[in-house]
Write an enzyme that holds these catalytic residues in place. Structure first.
Site, PDB file in Angstrom:
ATOM      1  N   SER A 159       0.834  -1.192   0.000  1.00  0.00           N
ATOM      2  CA  SER A 159       0.000   0.000   0.000  1.00  0.00           C
ATOM      3  C   SER A 159       0.884   1.262   0.000  1.00  0.00           C
ATOM      4  O   SER A 159       1.702   1.424  -0.900  1.00  0.00           O
ATOM      5  CB  SER A 159      -0.965  -0.030   1.190  1.00  0.00           C
ATOM      6  OG  SER A 159      -1.926   0.986   1.084  1.00  0.00           O
TER       7      SER A 159
ATOM      8  N   ASP B  15      -8.384  -2.578  -7.527  1.00  0.00           N
ATOM      9  CA  ASP B  15      -7.884  -2.302  -6.185  1.00  0.00           C
ATOM     10  C   ASP B  15      -8.966  -1.603  -5.361  1.00  0.00           C
ATOM     11  O   ASP B  15      -9.437  -0.519  -5.711  1.00  0.00           O
ATOM     12  CB  ASP B  15      -6.635  -1.427  -6.287  1.00  0.00           C
ATOM     13  CG  ASP B  15      -5.999  -1.153  -4.942  1.00  0.00           C
ATOM     14  OD1 ASP B  15      -4.961  -1.744  -4.655  1.00  0.00           O
ATOM     15  OD2 ASP B  15      -6.555  -0.335  -4.168  1.00  0.00           O
TER      16      ASP B  15
ATOM     17  N   HIS C 279      -7.254  -5.139  -1.586  1.00  0.00           N
ATOM     18  CA  HIS C 279      -6.125  -4.231  -1.386  1.00  0.00           C
ATOM     19  C   HIS C 279      -5.214  -4.864  -0.337  1.00  0.00           C
ATOM     20  O   HIS C 279      -5.686  -5.399   0.668  1.00  0.00           O
ATOM     21  CB  HIS C 279      -6.611  -2.862  -0.918  1.00  0.00           C
ATOM     22  CG  HIS C 279      -5.519  -1.832  -0.766  1.00  0.00           C
ATOM     23  ND1 HIS C 279      -4.842  -1.306  -1.850  1.00  0.00           N
ATOM     24  CD2 HIS C 279      -4.998  -1.240   0.328  1.00  0.00           C
ATOM     25  CE1 HIS C 279      -3.944  -0.428  -1.416  1.00  0.00           C
ATOM     26  NE2 HIS C 279      -4.019  -0.370  -0.093  1.00  0.00           N
TER      27      HIS C 279
END
Length: 386
Positions: free
Chosen positions: A172, A269, A336
């Protein structure tokens, strides 16, 4: 009957133990020496990491993994962040190493016995901020770039200077950090070392929200300005860009990176759909509320919007240009984060492309056994992997 039941139980136990990764809990280490260098978290506390030493053939190999956790773009936002577990004063003292950090050779065959480090995220700028002044009213420190350098220097003194293999990875915001620091990481390592980078769920693309506004671009500009990040973004991008703020986006910076890079991401995502494409401000009537949480219940028109997002994502990826040293595994999971999660990284139920899990694809790419650039077909491919 009892004997039969015992035999069945034993068989199931054996099956479970051979198909589930072993637990590995790793204590936290605070790098107190970094404080004298001004390499501190938002609240001025010492940066921290979790470290598990390598063994056997992996003793001279290093994996440095950058934790993610978004960004803060205003003073009040950063003040609130400094009171959460993204401050080293409140961080969990133990980390669970799984996925790419696992020590189980069955589920992490190429990296399981390396020296593995998970760097805790406590600055809010993907490890790029560096402002000398500290506001006496807030006591906020914007020093993410210094934290990265202090961590690297520490591990150089702990033997990383002799590394034969090294990976900088991140998830991330940490995945973005791995891209932004990839070439810098290469400079810390011996010239003869094999050094590559992995960005997991960190390929954030510059898209307009459904309202037509460039909200994620504006957000990134505020992050860069608040943290003084521009001077720490790759010069190979900022020197050529009319707007250095855009170099916070991977699609503009990754094309200039010399060090081999592997991108693991979903074309759907969930963070980007929820925050870049359909943030709350762009959906005041909450028409996307349920769709954002489960792509399988989206309306036909919403699915079309997500398919358009996927095409823009792939377009941004293609704009990086051809490169035999760059690898990617682009899934269609509405998801994600990934490579720290065992079921995503490597297990019986992991997503596969060309009959390879993410772990296998990256292992082959890192050790130059084969190139890998794979993209899932569009939804409903990946329907059951979120």
């Amino acid at each position: 009957m009892e004997k039969v039941m015992a035999t069945v139980f034993f068989s199931l136990l054996c099956l479970w133990t051979t198909t589930e990764a072993k637990d590995l809990y790793v204590n936290i280490t605070y790098l107190e020496t970094a404080i004298t260098k001004g390499a501190v978290c938002l609240d001025g506390s010492a940066p921290a990491f979790h470290f598990h030493p390598g063994t056997g053939s992996g003793i001279n190999s290093r994996l440095i993994h950058l934790q993610g956790g978004g960004w803060c773009e205003t003073t009040s936002d950063c003040l609130a962040r400094a009171t959460t577990d993204l401050s080293s004063k409140n961080m969990s003292k133990i980390a669970y190493f799984t996925g790419v950090l696992s020590s189980d050779p069955q589920f992490n065959p190429d990296v399981y016995n390396w020296n593995r480090v998970k760097v805790k995220y406590c600055d809010g700028s993907s490890y790029t901020g560096d402002i000398e002044e500290v506001d006496p009213d807030t006591n906020l420190h914007f020093r993410g770039a210094r934290i990265f350098e202090a961590i690297m220097e520490y591990f150089l003194g702990q033997g990383m200077i002799y590394a034969q293999n090294a990976i900088l990875s991140g998830t991330s915001a940490g995945g973005l950090g791995a891209i932004l620091h990839c070439d810098k990481f290469r400079l810390f390592l011996p010239l003869i070392a094999r050094v590559k980078c992995i960005s997991d769920a960190g390929f954030f693309v510059n898209v307009e929200a459904i309202s037509g506004e460039p909200l994620i671009e504006e957000k990134y500009k505020r992050v860069v300005a608040l943290h003084g990040s521009a001077k720490n973004l790759p010069l190979s991008c900022t020197a050529l860009s009319s707007d250095p703020n855009l170099c916070f986006f991977p699609q503009y910076v990754a094309r200039h990176i010399c060090t081999p890079l592997f991108i693991v991401n979903s074309a759907y995502d969930s963070w980007q759909i929820n925050n870049s494409l359909v943030p709350q401000v762009a959906d005041p009537n909450n028409e996307w509320l349920y769709c954002k949480h489960d792509i399988n219940i989206c309306s036909p028109s919403q699915i079309q919007t997500l398919q358009d997002f996927r095409l823009k994502f792939l377009e941004a990826l293609n704009e990086l240009g051809p490169s035999i040293s760059r690898g990617y595994f682009i899934s269609s999971c509405h998801f994600h984060n990934g490579i720290e999660i065992q079921n995503y990284w490597s297990s019986r139920n992991s997503p596969t492309l060309a009959n390879k899990t993410i772990a296998e694809a990256i292992g082959d790419w890192f050790f130059d056994r084969s190139e890998f650039q794979g993209v899932y077909c569009p939804y409903p491919c990946g329907k059951f992997c979120q």
